[in-house]
Design an enzyme around this catalytic site. Structure first.
Site, short mmCIF file in Angstrom:
data_model
loop_
_atom_site.label_atom_id
_atom_site.label_comp_id
_atom_site.label_asym_id
_atom_site.label_seq_id
_atom_site.Cartn_x
_atom_site.Cartn_y
_atom_site.Cartn_z
CG ASP A 77 -1.95 1.15 1.11
OD1 ASP A 77 -2.84 1.06 0.24
OD2 ASP A 77 -1.84 2.13 1.86
CD GLU A 108 -1.93 6.27 2.61
OE1 GLU A 108 -2.54 7.17 2.00
OE2 GLU A 108 -2.47 5.21 2.99
CG HIS A 146 -6.60 6.06 4.28
ND1 HIS A 146 -6.90 5.01 3.44
CD2 HIS A 146 -7.75 6.74 4.48
CE1 HIS A 146 -8.20 5.06 3.15
NE2 HIS A 146 -8.73 6.10 3.78
CG ASP A 190 -4.69 1.60 4.74
OD1 ASP A 190 -5.17 1.54 5.89
OD2 ASP A 190 -4.90 2.56 3.98
#
Length: 243
Positions: A8, A10, A151, A156
């Site tokens: 994952d 960001e 998040h 995640d």
């Protein structure tokens, strides 16, 4: 089952083509759909300001990444961690676009498209017409979101690893089917013995002697050649038939 990496990211925004950059990456290693305990997690300095809208999503501020390494400083470690494993991501096109953009800026070879597994596509196939965000899937599979106030790439990735397990069959896939496999290959007499041994303490009958007698008469009269037990070498009285 091969080694796989759940990933994952960001970012500062939605599109690397407009100058958005990756600011966090988190990976979980799984083997045979079980976490190995190995993880990879880095914050990354994007060399640009992080928009307020993005900060509201992941909580990563300019101050948090000002001393973080640039992507070119961590790309070797990331590539070594991933190795040649398939990469699992939710809405994989998003993460792939940013990973590809960062790899390209570093002059690194991009991962082939067929190595990416999209859990969003898996969920849409299994739950057509339903909400299939990571949050929605966690709630559907009763995966706790208590640690997830914002998040975060590693949080995640951990949640996605649990979702991926459920999408691939969940805990059912680790059920012990040894008795079933043994029955299938043991022959009629052997299968009967295995079935008897599967429950060391048989349950007491709930039916009365009169009900048992009527049931036995019914089987003997109508179903002797088609009885379910005949497939396991048992006659209608529950005794083993000759091999």
């Amino acid at each position: 089952m091969a080694r796989e990496i759940v990933l994952d990211t960001e970012t500062t925004g939605f599109d690397p083509k407009t100058g958005d950059r990756l600011i966090e990456v988190g990976c979980i290693e799984i083997d045979d759909l079980l976490p190995t305990g190995r993880t990879f997690h880095r914050l990354v300095n994007p060399d640009r300001l992080i928009p307020e809208g993005a900060i509201k999503v992941h909580g990563i501020t300019d101050d948090k990444v000002k001393d973080a390494p640039r992507f070119h400083e961590i790309v070797g470690d990331l590539m070594e961690f991933i190795g040649d494993a398939p990469v699992i991501a939710h809405n994989a096109a998003f993460d792939r676009n940013f990973i590809d953009a960062e790899y390209a800026l570093c002059g690194r070879t991009l991962m082939p498209a067929d190595r990416w597994i999209d859990t969003l596509a898996l969920a849409q196939k299994r739950f057509p017409g339903m909400a299939n965000s990571l949050d929605a899937l966690c709630k559907r599979f009763k995966i706790s979101l208590v640690e997830r106030t914002l998040h975060g790439a590693l949080i995640d990735a951990r949640l996605l690893a649990e979702v991926y397990l459920q999408l691939k069959g969940g805990k059912e896939r680790v059920l012990d089917l040894s008795v079933g496999r043994a029955v299938a290959g043991a022959g009629q007499t052997g299968a009967a013995q295995i079935l008897r041994a599967a429950r060391p303490r048989p349950l007491a009958p709930r039916s009365t002697p009169e009900e048992q007698a009527r049931h036995l008469a019914f089987l003997q009269a109508t179903l002797k050649d088609r009885s379910l037990w005949a497939a396991y070498g048992l006659d209608v009285e529950g005794e083993t038939t000759p091999a």
